[in-house]
Design a protein around this motif. Structure first.
Motif, short mmCIF file in Angstrom:
data_model
loop_
_atom_site.label_atom_id
_atom_site.label_comp_id
_atom_site.label_asym_id
_atom_site.label_seq_id
_atom_site.Cartn_x
_atom_site.Cartn_y
_atom_site.Cartn_z
N ALA A 1 28.44 49.89 35.94
CA ALA A 1 29.71 50.12 35.88
C ALA A 1 30.49 49.63 37.20
N HIS A 2 29.58 49.48 38.10
CA HIS A 2 30.21 49.08 39.42
C HIS A 2 30.20 47.65 39.39
N TYR A 3 29.23 47.07 38.60
CA TYR A 3 29.45 45.48 38.48
C TYR A 3 30.50 44.97 37.78
N VAL A 4 31.22 45.56 36.74
CA VAL A 4 32.43 45.36 36.16
C VAL A 4 33.58 45.56 37.02
N TRP A 5 33.63 46.82 37.91
CA TRP A 5 34.60 46.87 38.77
C TRP A 5 34.56 45.73 40.02
N ALA A 6 33.59 45.53 40.47
CA ALA A 6 33.50 44.49 41.47
C ALA A 6 33.81 43.12 40.98
N ARG A 7 33.25 42.69 39.67
CA ARG A 7 33.61 41.48 39.15
C ARG A 7 35.11 41.18 39.13
N ARG A 8 35.64 42.21 38.55
CA ARG A 8 37.08 42.11 38.44
C ARG A 8 38.05 42.18 39.59
N VAL A 9 37.59 42.91 40.57
CA VAL A 9 38.19 42.80 42.11
C VAL A 9 38.06 41.30 42.47
N LEU A 10 36.78 40.69 42.41
CA LEU A 10 36.43 39.40 42.88
C LEU A 10 37.23 38.46 42.31
N ALA A 11 37.46 38.48 40.98
CA ALA A 11 37.97 37.57 40.10
C ALA A 11 39.61 37.40 40.35
N LEU A 12 40.13 38.74 40.68
CA LEU A 12 41.65 38.83 40.96
C LEU A 12 41.69 38.27 42.28
N VAL A 13 41.04 38.50 43.27
CA VAL A 13 41.03 38.15 44.67
C VAL A 13 41.08 36.37 44.75
N THR A 14 39.93 35.91 43.96
CA THR A 14 39.78 34.35 43.94
C THR A 14 40.92 33.75 43.24
N ALA A 15 41.53 34.32 42.05
CA ALA A 15 42.61 33.81 41.38
C ALA A 15 43.93 33.83 42.26
N ALA A 16 44.00 34.89 42.99
CA ALA A 16 45.18 34.72 43.88
C ALA A 16 44.86 33.95 45.20
N ALA A 17 43.90 33.79 45.65
CA ALA A 17 43.63 32.71 46.68
C ALA A 17 44.02 31.42 46.15
N LEU A 18 43.37 31.14 44.91
CA LEU A 18 43.43 29.78 44.34
C LEU A 18 44.95 29.23 44.37
N ALA A 19 45.53 30.29 43.87
CA ALA A 19 47.03 30.08 43.76
C ALA A 19 47.60 30.05 45.14
N GLY A 20 47.09 30.62 46.09
CA GLY A 20 47.86 30.42 47.39
C GLY A 20 47.39 29.19 48.05
N HIS A 21 46.26 28.79 47.52
CA HIS A 21 46.06 27.40 48.18
C HIS A 21 46.80 26.22 47.64
N LEU A 22 47.45 26.31 46.43
CA LEU A 22 47.99 25.25 45.74
C LEU A 22 49.58 25.61 46.56
N VAL A 23 49.84 26.76 46.51
CA VAL A 23 51.21 26.97 47.14
C VAL A 23 51.49 26.63 48.62
N PHE A 24 50.62 27.07 49.32
CA PHE A 24 50.59 26.95 50.84
C PHE A 24 49.12 26.19 51.27
N PRO A 25 49.12 24.78 51.14
CA PRO A 25 48.07 23.99 51.68
C PRO A 25 47.76 24.37 53.21
N LEU A 26 46.78 24.17 53.54
CA LEU A 26 46.53 24.45 54.90
C LEU A 26 45.32 23.80 55.51
N ALA A 27 45.61 22.90 56.46
CA ALA A 27 44.54 22.41 57.34
C ALA A 27 43.91 23.43 58.19
N PRO A 28 42.57 23.23 58.42
CA PRO A 28 42.13 24.32 59.11
C PRO A 28 41.89 23.89 60.71
N PRO A 29 41.75 24.91 61.40
CA PRO A 29 42.15 24.63 62.73
C PRO A 29 41.14 23.46 63.38
N ARG A 30 40.04 23.19 62.93
CA ARG A 30 39.17 22.25 63.31
C ARG A 30 39.63 20.75 63.22
#
Length: 294
Positions: free
Chosen positions: A133-162
């Protein structure tokens, strides 16, 4: 006729007396199974297909980010300026500590290159096998965060400080090794080097710690927070991320945790009211499985 009523036999009368709530409890002394231990595991094939789907989406995001070099560096200068306006500590302070020792630099680069993905996979595999049951919860949270992050990478491309000139920061991966990135970001076919914000390295590490703290009962489980803390020092010290990358990742994770509820909530077990507890029994709340399908 004698109208007197014979007194009830104590032996026969005891059978009609109500039993205490604990009378039906098993006498074997074995603890009851936790609801999460008996929750049905999702089909393994479906879970593997979901992971493959996320990987395909990530690769598609890499192709969509191609050709946006000028925009990524312009955004990098903005972020650097924002951090100075907010009086955040300079990333160079952390990197300076690493550069005092070649061993520390190598360890930091190796941690960045090898721990991020395997640690997250090991976390999900353990939950799948031991806490479904915790697996289902954690997988959904990670999927949501990852999808939002990928959208952010497309909207706001950012070169790293290096890669940002004028910061005085060293690309420790290229100079000391090991590195997972190509020397030229525009020609790197394996990774999107302009996906600094938000930092999935930090977001995933923080979720791993929160997930293990939630799913376990050890008194030392708070030590799992050392994983995201060490990850933060590594991503900043190797100049792969800004402080704000971790801040934005934390914000996304907080939103995901608010939307996807954990499988347990604290609730008093039915039939065990606090007033009916035997003397000397500590009052405690028992977990109840709820929201596992959310």
């Amino acid at each position: 006729m004698d109208s007197r009523t014979e007194p009830a036999d104590p032996a026969s009368g005891s059978a009609s007396e109500p039993k205490p709530p604990d009378a039906a409890a098993p006498a074997s002394g074995r603890p009851h199974a936790r609801p999460d231990d008996t929750a049905a595991r999702p089909p393994l094939l479906r879970e593997l297909l979901l992971v493959a789907g996320l990987f395909v989406v990530y690769k598609a995001g890499r192709l969509a980010a191609a050709g946006r070099t000028d925009e990524a560096f312009a955004d990098a200068h903005r972020v650097w300026g924002w951090e100075r306006s907010l009086h955040l500590p300079g990333e160079g302070a952390v990197q300076g500590a690493l550069l005092h020792s070649d061993t520390l630099v190598h360890l930091a680069n190796a941690y960045y290159a090898t721990v991020h993905f395997p640690a997250t996979v090991a976390f999900l595999v353990w939950l799948y096998l031991r806490r479904p049951a915790h697996y289902v919860w954690a997988r959904r949270v990670l999927a949501l965060v990852t999808a939002a992050a990928l959208a952010g990478h497309l909207v706001f491309p950012l070169a790293p400080p290096r890669l940002l000139a004028g910061t005085g920061l060293v690309d420790t991966g290229q100079v000391y090794g090991p590195t997972v990135y190509g020397a030229h970001p525009a020609a790197d076919t394996l990774a999107n080097q302009f996906a600094a914000m938000p930092s999935l390295h930090f977001g995933w590490a923080l979720m791993v710690a929160i997930g293990l703290i939630t799913a376990t009962r050890s008194r030392l489980r708070a030590l799992w927070l050392l994983h995201p803390l060490l990850t933060l020092l590594v991503i900043v010290g190797t100049a792969n991320h800004y402080w704000l990358d971790a801040v934005v990742a934390t914000g996304l994770l907080c939103v995901a945790l608010a939307v996807v509820h954990p499988p347990y909530r604290t609730a008093t077990a039915p039939g065990r009211r606090r007033g009916h507890e035997p003397a000397g029994t500590p009052v405690r709340d028992l977990p109840e499985l709820v929201g596992a399908g959310r």
